[in-house]
Design an enzyme around this catalytic site. Structure first.
Site, PDB file in Angstrom:
ATOM      1  N   GLU A  89      20.700 -16.414  -0.508  1.00 42.96           N
ATOM      2  CA  GLU A  89      20.289 -15.337  -1.019  1.00 42.96           C
ATOM      3  C   GLU A  89      20.197 -15.639  -2.561  1.00 42.96           C
ATOM      4  O   GLU A  89      19.206 -14.991  -3.211  1.00 42.96           O
ATOM      5  CB  GLU A  89      21.214 -14.108  -0.818  1.00 42.96           C
ATOM      6  CG  GLU A  89      21.030 -12.886  -1.625  1.00 42.96           C
ATOM      7  CD  GLU A  89      19.894 -12.354  -1.412  1.00 42.96           C
ATOM      8  OE1 GLU A  89      18.842 -12.634  -0.548  1.00 42.96           O
ATOM      9  OE2 GLU A  89      19.540 -11.255  -1.849  1.00 42.96           O
ATOM     10  N   HIS A 108      22.024 -36.110   3.520  1.00 39.25           N
ATOM     11  CA  HIS A 108      21.191 -36.250   4.551  1.00 39.25           C
ATOM     12  C   HIS A 108      19.504 -36.450   4.180  1.00 39.25           C
ATOM     13  O   HIS A 108      18.692 -36.278   4.913  1.00 39.25           O
ATOM     14  CB  HIS A 108      21.208 -35.583   5.794  1.00 39.25           C
ATOM     15  CG  HIS A 108      22.550 -35.577   6.310  1.00 39.25           C
ATOM     16  ND1 HIS A 108      22.968 -36.656   7.304  1.00 39.25           N
ATOM     17  CD2 HIS A 108      23.783 -35.043   6.326  1.00 39.25           C
ATOM     18  CE1 HIS A 108      24.034 -36.524   7.590  1.00 39.25           C
ATOM     19  NE2 HIS A 108      24.613 -35.433   7.125  1.00 39.25           N
ATOM     20  N   LYS A 167      16.804 -15.032  -4.741  1.00 43.14           N
ATOM     21  CA  LYS A 167      16.569 -13.914  -5.926  1.00 43.14           C
ATOM     22  C   LYS A 167      15.824 -14.936  -7.079  1.00 43.14           C
ATOM     23  O   LYS A 167      14.968 -14.027  -7.792  1.00 43.14           O
ATOM     24  CB  LYS A 167      17.828 -13.664  -6.360  1.00 43.14           C
ATOM     25  CG  LYS A 167      18.497 -12.408  -5.425  1.00 43.14           C
ATOM     26  CD  LYS A 167      18.085 -11.096  -5.990  1.00 43.14           C
ATOM     27  CE  LYS A 167      17.065 -10.763  -4.721  1.00 43.14           C
ATOM     28  NZ  LYS A 167      17.425 -10.633  -3.497  1.00 43.14           N
ATOM     29  N   TRP A 181      -2.772  -3.038  -1.510  1.00 45.86           N
ATOM     30  CA  TRP A 181      -2.181  -4.623  -1.673  1.00 45.86           C
ATOM     31  C   TRP A 181      -3.236  -5.221  -0.664  1.00 45.86           C
ATOM     32  O   TRP A 181      -3.249  -4.869   0.553  1.00 45.86           O
ATOM     33  CB  TRP A 181      -0.787  -4.407  -1.218  1.00 45.86           C
ATOM     34  CG  TRP A 181      -0.197  -5.808  -1.268  1.00 45.86           C
ATOM     35  CD1 TRP A 181       0.642  -6.163  -2.590  1.00 45.86           C
ATOM     36  CD2 TRP A 181       0.034  -6.771  -0.479  1.00 45.86           C
ATOM     37  NE1 TRP A 181       1.375  -7.294  -2.216  1.00 45.86           N
ATOM     38  CE2 TRP A 181       1.081  -7.904  -1.308  1.00 45.86           C
ATOM     39  CE3 TRP A 181      -0.275  -7.118   0.845  1.00 45.86           C
ATOM     40  CZ2 TRP A 181       1.372  -9.064  -0.586  1.00 45.86           C
ATOM     41  CZ3 TRP A 181       0.337  -8.422   1.328  1.00 45.86           C
ATOM     42  CH2 TRP A 181       1.002  -9.238   0.754  1.00 45.86           C
ATOM     43  N   LYS A 207       7.403  -4.315  -1.783  1.00 47.26           N
ATOM     44  CA  LYS A 207       8.900  -3.946  -1.450  1.00 47.26           C
ATOM     45  C   LYS A 207       8.851  -3.889  -0.032  1.00 47.26           C
ATOM     46  O   LYS A 207       9.973  -4.234   0.643  1.00 47.26           O
ATOM     47  CB  LYS A 207       8.970  -2.695  -2.200  1.00 47.26           C
ATOM     48  CG  LYS A 207      10.430  -1.954  -1.858  1.00 47.26           C
ATOM     49  CD  LYS A 207      11.441  -3.013  -2.534  1.00 47.26           C
ATOM     50  CE  LYS A 207      12.905  -2.240  -2.189  1.00 47.26           C
ATOM     51  NZ  LYS A 207      13.824  -3.373  -2.599  1.00 47.26           N
ATOM     52  N   ARG A 219       6.502  -0.418  -4.500  1.00 41.24           N
ATOM     53  CA  ARG A 219       6.090  -1.065  -3.288  1.00 41.24           C
ATOM     54  C   ARG A 219       5.120  -2.280  -3.298  1.00 41.24           C
ATOM     55  O   ARG A 219       5.086  -3.337  -2.466  1.00 41.24           O
ATOM     56  CB  ARG A 219       5.280  -0.151  -2.179  1.00 41.24           C
ATOM     57  CG  ARG A 219       6.078   1.043  -1.960  1.00 41.24           C
ATOM     58  CD  ARG A 219       5.464   2.211  -1.394  1.00 41.24           C
ATOM     59  NE  ARG A 219       4.698   2.091  -0.082  1.00 41.24           N
ATOM     60  CZ  ARG A 219       5.378   2.206   1.081  1.00 41.24           C
ATOM     61  NH1 ARG A 219       6.546   2.671   1.162  1.00 41.24           N
ATOM     62  NH2 ARG A 219       4.768   1.793   2.144  1.00 41.24           N
ATOM     63  N   CYS A 234       0.760  -1.185  -0.224  1.00 36.33           N
ATOM     64  CA  CYS A 234      -0.023  -0.111   0.036  1.00 36.33           C
ATOM     65  C   CYS A 234       1.081   1.177   0.048  1.00 36.33           C
ATOM     66  O   CYS A 234       1.833   1.367   0.800  1.00 36.33           O
ATOM     67  CB  CYS A 234      -0.880   0.048   1.139  1.00 36.33           C
ATOM     68  SG  CYS A 234      -2.101  -1.368   1.222  1.00 36.33           S
ATOM     69  N   GLU A 254      11.972 -15.284  -6.290  1.00 33.96           N
ATOM     70  CA  GLU A 254      10.904 -14.307  -6.296  1.00 33.96           C
ATOM     71  C   GLU A 254      10.799 -13.545  -7.588  1.00 33.96           C
ATOM     72  O   GLU A 254       9.847 -12.829  -7.886  1.00 33.96           O
ATOM     73  CB  GLU A 254      11.505 -13.202  -5.185  1.00 33.96           C
ATOM     74  CG  GLU A 254      12.627 -12.523  -5.414  1.00 33.96           C
ATOM     75  CD  GLU A 254      13.000 -11.566  -4.115  1.00 33.96           C
ATOM     76  OE1 GLU A 254      11.941 -10.946  -3.744  1.00 33.96           O
ATOM     77  OE2 GLU A 254      14.300 -10.993  -3.992  1.00 33.96           O
ATOM     78  N   ASN A 308      -3.064   3.103   4.650  1.00 31.57           N
ATOM     79  CA  ASN A 308      -1.899   1.947   4.613  1.00 31.57           C
ATOM     80  C   ASN A 308      -2.000   1.333   5.979  1.00 31.57           C
ATOM     81  O   ASN A 308      -1.578   2.016   7.023  1.00 31.57           O
ATOM     82  CB  ASN A 308      -0.614   2.751   4.423  1.00 31.57           C
ATOM     83  CG  ASN A 308       0.467   1.587   4.150  1.00 31.57           C
ATOM     84  OD1 ASN A 308       0.111   0.362   4.107  1.00 31.57           O
ATOM     85  ND2 ASN A 308       1.595   1.998   3.987  1.00 31.57           N
ATOM     86  N   GLY A 309      -1.842   0.188   6.032  1.00 28.31           N
ATOM     87  CA  GLY A 309      -1.838  -0.771   7.494  1.00 28.31           C
ATOM     88  C   GLY A 309      -2.990  -1.616   7.720  1.00 28.31           C
ATOM     89  O   GLY A 309      -3.621  -2.013   6.858  1.00 28.31           O
TER      90      GLY A 309
HETATM   91  O1  M6R Z   1      13.116  -3.570   3.968  1.00 29.88           O
HETATM   92  P1  M6R Z   1      13.703  -4.926   4.543  1.00 29.88           P
HETATM   93  O2  M6R Z   1      15.085  -4.939   4.306  1.00 29.88           O
HETATM   94  O3  M6R Z   1      13.281  -5.090   5.920  1.00 29.88           O
HETATM   95  O4  M6R Z   1      12.983  -6.092   3.920  1.00 29.88           O
HETATM   96  C1  M6R Z   1      13.135  -7.366   4.179  1.00 29.88           C
HETATM   97  C2  M6R Z   1      12.672  -8.321   3.109  1.00 29.88           C
HETATM   98  O5  M6R Z   1      11.011  -8.118   2.841  1.00 29.88           O
HETATM   99  C3  M6R Z   1      13.175  -8.153   1.753  1.00 29.88           C
HETATM  100  O6  M6R Z   1      14.602  -8.362   1.719  1.00 29.88           O
HETATM  101  C4  M6R Z   1      12.889  -9.068   0.931  1.00 29.88           C
HETATM  102  O7  M6R Z   1      13.039 -10.585   1.029  1.00 29.88           O
HETATM  103  C5  M6R Z   1      13.125  -8.888  -0.673  1.00 29.88           C
HETATM  104  N1  M6R Z   1      11.936  -8.988  -1.445  1.00 29.88           N
HETATM  105  C6  M6R Z   1      14.233  -9.847  -1.053  1.00 29.88           C
HETATM  106  O8  M6R Z   1      14.523  -9.451  -2.124  1.00 29.88           O
END
Ligand code: M6R
Length: 607
Positions: free
Chosen positions: A480, A503, A484, A75, A602, A27, A2, A487, A101-102
């Site tokens: 990581e 295992h 990537k 959202w 985001k 966002r 949002c 997502e 927002n919230g």
């Molecule tokens: O703003 P933040 O770093 O707290 O966000 C944490 C996660 O939501 C963020 O890293 C998310 O996993 C990303 N989409 C990864 O690319």
């Protein structure tokens, strides 16, 4: 997650609102809307889907006249992403419109009460209760109605409100959800984050929880929750308009990957003077440090994975036990944290709801909290005892890249700083590692330059399922890399500590199963090589990631991606870059919406 914008001035509001919403698109959202005051009425236009549809519907705002208005990207949480549930919501008497927002946690109870009082609901949202409460409490004084309404709400909210009886005014209310006021000349604004404001003004006021504001074209007044006027500091934003634009790149993500050498330099350079690390006023004496029996790192998503890499650096250099905890778990875990614990809270946005809650849990138990945050003035930056900013600049793509590598840079600085304070590193090694840190931006650039062939490699390794393996620091990078890939390309990718394959998970290896093996930790190279041999023996196709000149890897893997040789403890900052590119090109080939992947936001400002 949002986004809200508001504008009051003398020019047409709708184009300003639409432009602001476009800036907040990153966002994450699934519907959008605007409400503009004109001739004593509120015109609302909203659509499910993209802002482009709203622009089309309103002819870029030209068929929504008026110079005061609010806008929203939603959202969906309560109710599907439909036109009906999209914001703004309007009161039954047509006097008020609200964007939110919230999450209003007591909305069911409020909804029942309002329905009993005769209010008719048009949507399934929690937000709609707010606009009916405003109507209920309104007796000719908008400010009083706003205060009474806010007092009834439980949960998190940033609100934007307009009322036909105050046709030039905007009201902005904040509780546990970001809201920033933009101070212009003859016009004023609010927005969920500064990227929506920087093209209009660099002068901003950060609203705090429990505060609200009344914005007129030529004045901004901020109040506390009792209605007492407050004197707020006007801050200057340093982010440029260009920094929030694509600058010729096809996607923000690619631009942000390419910005990493400069971003990491911005995180490191101001903190290294004459070969010594200074952490922006963060001082901890050796005595205080001796009182620390463990360090807890808490964060979500990629920030958590940055913490996993940071753990190896801190433990190796400082010999202090480090526990890395997912914030969403730690907040409910009754954590073993006390005044002998140093807590590092990592967040690009500084607004992640779970991370904020974990921070509060740790503080309540007496721990000293250090924030590692990108967004200046964000909630985590304010709540932490001390904040080390990552200086990545605005990060627009949902998938973090430079946000993550700058977090690593700050964690490396922190590890070296503490190690030196504790006397756990000799002068020569300290000097060598500081120098190595200073070389990181250049080596990241070399890594990018060396990997021009990645689009082809990505195409060969894109499969419905991918394994990422590694050990120790390489395992942290594998975590990581897999995130990537998942997502943005929607390919199923899992990361495993290479030694764990036997295992259980090696049972999944079949002919042609792609395995991405991260092999940048020299001390464990032979161990990971044996894992490569094991998976290959079962038919896997292995893409290895290692430092230039590693001949052993060339003889074992099917393909190799190289990075420049680097000190193992800092190698994650280089190794992650080809994995970001790999994910990027895999997603591009599939035609995915790279900067705004489906179902993701985001900044995850709700639990
Ligand atoms: O703003 P933040 O770093 O707290 O966000 C944490 C996660 O939501 C963020 O890293 C998310 O996993 C990303 N989409 C990864 O690319």
């Amino acid at each position: 997650m949002c986004g809200i914008v508001g504008f009051t001035g003398t020019r047409a509001a709708a184009p300003v609102l639409l432009h602001g919403l476009e800036r907040l698109e990153y966002r994450g959202y699934d519907s959008a809307g605007i409400a503009v005051l004109h001739d004593g009425k509120i015109q609302v236009e909203k659509v499910s889907g993209r802002i482009a549809k709203l622009c089309e519907k309103t002819k870029d705002g030209s068929n929504v006249p008026g110079s005061v208005g609010i806008g929203h990207t939603r959202w969906a949480t309560h109710g599907a992403p439909t036109d009906q549930n999209a914001h703004p919501h309007v009161s039954n008497d047509g006097r008020f419109a609200v964007v939110h927002n919230g999450i209003i946690e007591n909305y069911l109870e409020l909804r029942k009460e309002l329905i009993r009082d005769g209010y008719v609901f048009q949507s399934e949202t929690d937000t709609e209760t707010i606009v009916h409460l405003l109507e209920l409490y309104y007796d000719g004084d908008v400010k009083a109605a706003v205060m009474k309404t806010a007092a009834r709400l439980e949960g998190s909210y940033a609100l934007g409100i307009v009322c036909t009886d105050e046709p030039d005014a905007l009201f902005a209310v904040r509780e546990a959800s970001p809201l920033i006021l933009g101070i212009g000349v003859g016009e004023n604004y609010f927005a969920s984050d500064v990227t929506a404001l920087v093209s209009h003004t660099k002068n901003v006021i950060y609203l705090e929880d429990g505060e609200f504001a009344r914005l007129m074209p030529d004045s901004v007044t901020v109040y506390d929750c009792t209605g007492r006027e407050l004197q707020k500091k006007v801050s200057r934003v340093t982010w440029s308009v260009e920094a929030a634009e694509k600058g010729g790149y096809e996607h923000f993500m690619l631009k942000e990957i390419m910005e990493q050498p400069a971003a990491v330099k911005a995180a490191l350079a101001p903190r290294i003077h004459d070969g010594r690390i200074k952490l922006d006023g963060f001082e901890i004496t050796s005595e205080e440090l001796k009182d620390v029996n463990k360090i807890v790192i808490t964060a979500c998503g990629s920030a958590y994975y940055a913490g996993c890499s940071g753990r190896y650096a801190i433990e190796r250099l400082c010999r202090i036990p480090v526990q890395v905890e997912l914030a969403s778990e730690l907040r409910y875990a009754d954590p073993m944290v006390d005044d002998h614990t140093l807590v590092l809270v990592i967040s690009q946005s500084g607004e992640t709801a779970d991370t904020i809650a974990a921070l509060k849990e740790c503080r309540a138990r007496g721990a000293k909290v250090i924030g590692v945050v990108n967004v200046v003035g964000s909630t985590i930056a304010k709540l932490a005892d001390h904040t080390l900013y990552t200086f990545a600049g605005p990060e627009i793509a949902v998938a973090t890249t430079k946000g993550y590598t700058t977090q690593l840079a700050v964690l490396y600085l922190f590890a070296l700083y503490i190690s030196d304070k504790l006397g756990r590193i000799d002068a020569e090694s300290y000097a060598a590692l500081v120098k190595e840190l200073q070389h990181l931006p250049r080596k990241i650039q070399q890594t990018i330059d060396m990997n021009w062939q990645l689009p082809n490699v990505a195409s060969r390794y894109s499969s419905h399922s991918l394994f990422f393996i590694g050990r120790n620091t390489d395992y942290a990078v594998a975590l990581e890399g897999a995130l990537k890939m998942k997502e943005i390309s929607y390919l199923h990718a899992e990361s495993y500590a290479a030694g764990e394959l036997k295992h259980g998970t090696i049972a999944l290896i079949e002919e042609n199963q792609p395995v991405i093996a991260v092999c940048c930790n020299e001390a464990l190279m032979d161990k990971t090589l044996s894992n490569i041999v094991e998976v290959k023996a079962r038919g896997a196709k292995v893409l290895a990631l290692s430092f230039k000149g590693n001949k052993k890897i060339v003889s074992q893997a099917d393909d190799v991606i190289f990075i420049p040789r680097a000190e193992t403890v800092f190698s994650a900052a280089l190794a992650v870059v080809p994995l970001q590119l790999l994910a990027y090109y895999a997603a591009k080939e599939k035609g995915c919406d790279i900067d705004k992947p489906k179902n993701l936001a985001k900044s995850v400002t709700v639990e």
